[in-house]
Design an enzyme around this catalytic site. Sequence first.
Site, PDB file in Angstrom:
ATOM      1  N   HIS A  16      43.628  31.291  47.306  1.00  0.00           N
ATOM      2  CA  HIS A  16      42.847  32.340  47.953  1.00  0.00           C
ATOM      3  C   HIS A  16      43.763  33.479  48.376  1.00  0.00           C
ATOM      4  O   HIS A  16      44.320  33.476  49.464  1.00  0.00           O
ATOM      5  CB  HIS A  16      42.087  31.781  49.163  1.00  0.00           C
ATOM      6  N   HIS A  18      44.069  37.931  47.822  1.00  0.00           N
ATOM      7  CA  HIS A  18      43.512  39.162  47.253  1.00  0.00           C
ATOM      8  C   HIS A  18      44.676  40.074  46.872  1.00  0.00           C
ATOM      9  O   HIS A  18      45.563  40.314  47.702  1.00  0.00           O
ATOM     10  CB  HIS A  18      42.624  39.864  48.278  1.00  0.00           C
ATOM     11  N   GLY A 169      33.438  40.850  50.253  1.00  0.00           N
ATOM     12  CA  GLY A 169      32.744  41.974  50.889  1.00  0.00           C
ATOM     13  C   GLY A 169      32.046  41.542  52.166  1.00  0.00           C
ATOM     14  O   GLY A 169      32.410  40.533  52.765  1.00  0.00           O
ATOM     15  N   HIS A 196      32.778  33.800  48.843  1.00  0.00           N
ATOM     16  CA  HIS A 196      33.164  33.906  50.245  1.00  0.00           C
ATOM     17  C   HIS A 196      31.903  33.604  51.055  1.00  0.00           C
ATOM     18  O   HIS A 196      30.862  34.233  50.830  1.00  0.00           O
ATOM     19  CB  HIS A 196      33.610  35.328  50.575  1.00  0.00           C
ATOM     20  N   GLU A 199      32.414  32.885  56.763  1.00  0.00           N
ATOM     21  CA  GLU A 199      33.578  33.453  57.462  1.00  0.00           C
ATOM     22  C   GLU A 199      33.063  34.403  58.544  1.00  0.00           C
ATOM     23  O   GLU A 199      33.350  34.236  59.720  1.00  0.00           O
ATOM     24  CB  GLU A 199      34.479  34.210  56.475  1.00  0.00           C
TER      25      GLU A 199
END
Length: 262
Positions: A16, A18, A169, A196, A199
């Site tokens: 994980h 980005h 997003g 995702h 969270e």
Amino acid sequence: MDTLELIRALPKAEQHIHIVGATRPETLLWLMEESGRDAPFENLEEVERFFQYSDFDHFISVYSMVSKFIVDEGQFERVTYEMLEDDARCNVRYVEASFSAPDHVRQGLDYGLMVDAINRGVRRAREDFGIECDLRIDLVRNYGPDYGMEVLNWIEEKGDNVVAVDIGGSERGFPPEPYEPVYNRAREMGLHLVAHAGEAAGPESIWGAVEKLGVERIGHGTSAVKDPDLMAYLRDNGVTVETCPMSNVRTNAVPSVREHPV
Ligand SMILES: [Zn+2]
């Protein structure tokens, strides 16, 4: 060997991360110089101070700032190479890197050229550090499922080392359910499915991702702990939760490592 040394010594997979989110402060400074645009920072100290975020909104402003100053597809080579160099330093051997391509395409960059630049960085890092990297394309849920379908067209045209899709997003206001047809198509394309969820939103977001999208993995999923039935479902169905304790503390999704549900 103490625990920290042991963790450092273990060969690892980074599941994980980005690409844009892993940009170094000095690299943001370089991007700003290259862009020729007015930059809000003049030196590294100022950028490093900006990178000391303590909540999610501040993190998003750092992320958006980096995104805004990537003005040339080729710049992804350096950003990707450095991300993998940092990972290799932690003895990571394999990375599945998340690339939020829609953010950049909407700013006028070309998908194919970006993937090529990323993979130049990947190849150089493989030669220099022996690390491997595949890509996960983040459809970016804020743009909606129709746009998600378009992103799948790009992947169909240029698959390269794209192995998975994700929806990152804003979780609030953009639940997973409308992405069901997009994920069905991605599955038919042979891509792995990640979302995702849980969270910034509650367990209902994770339920939507597992039941409607059929994901194999959940990004973050910190709120799963609030719902015992969901915890049992994740366990019984072998759904992996990609937990990111340090990220969660720094974005204030959980108050401290000690209080992290993992
Ligand atoms: Zn993430």
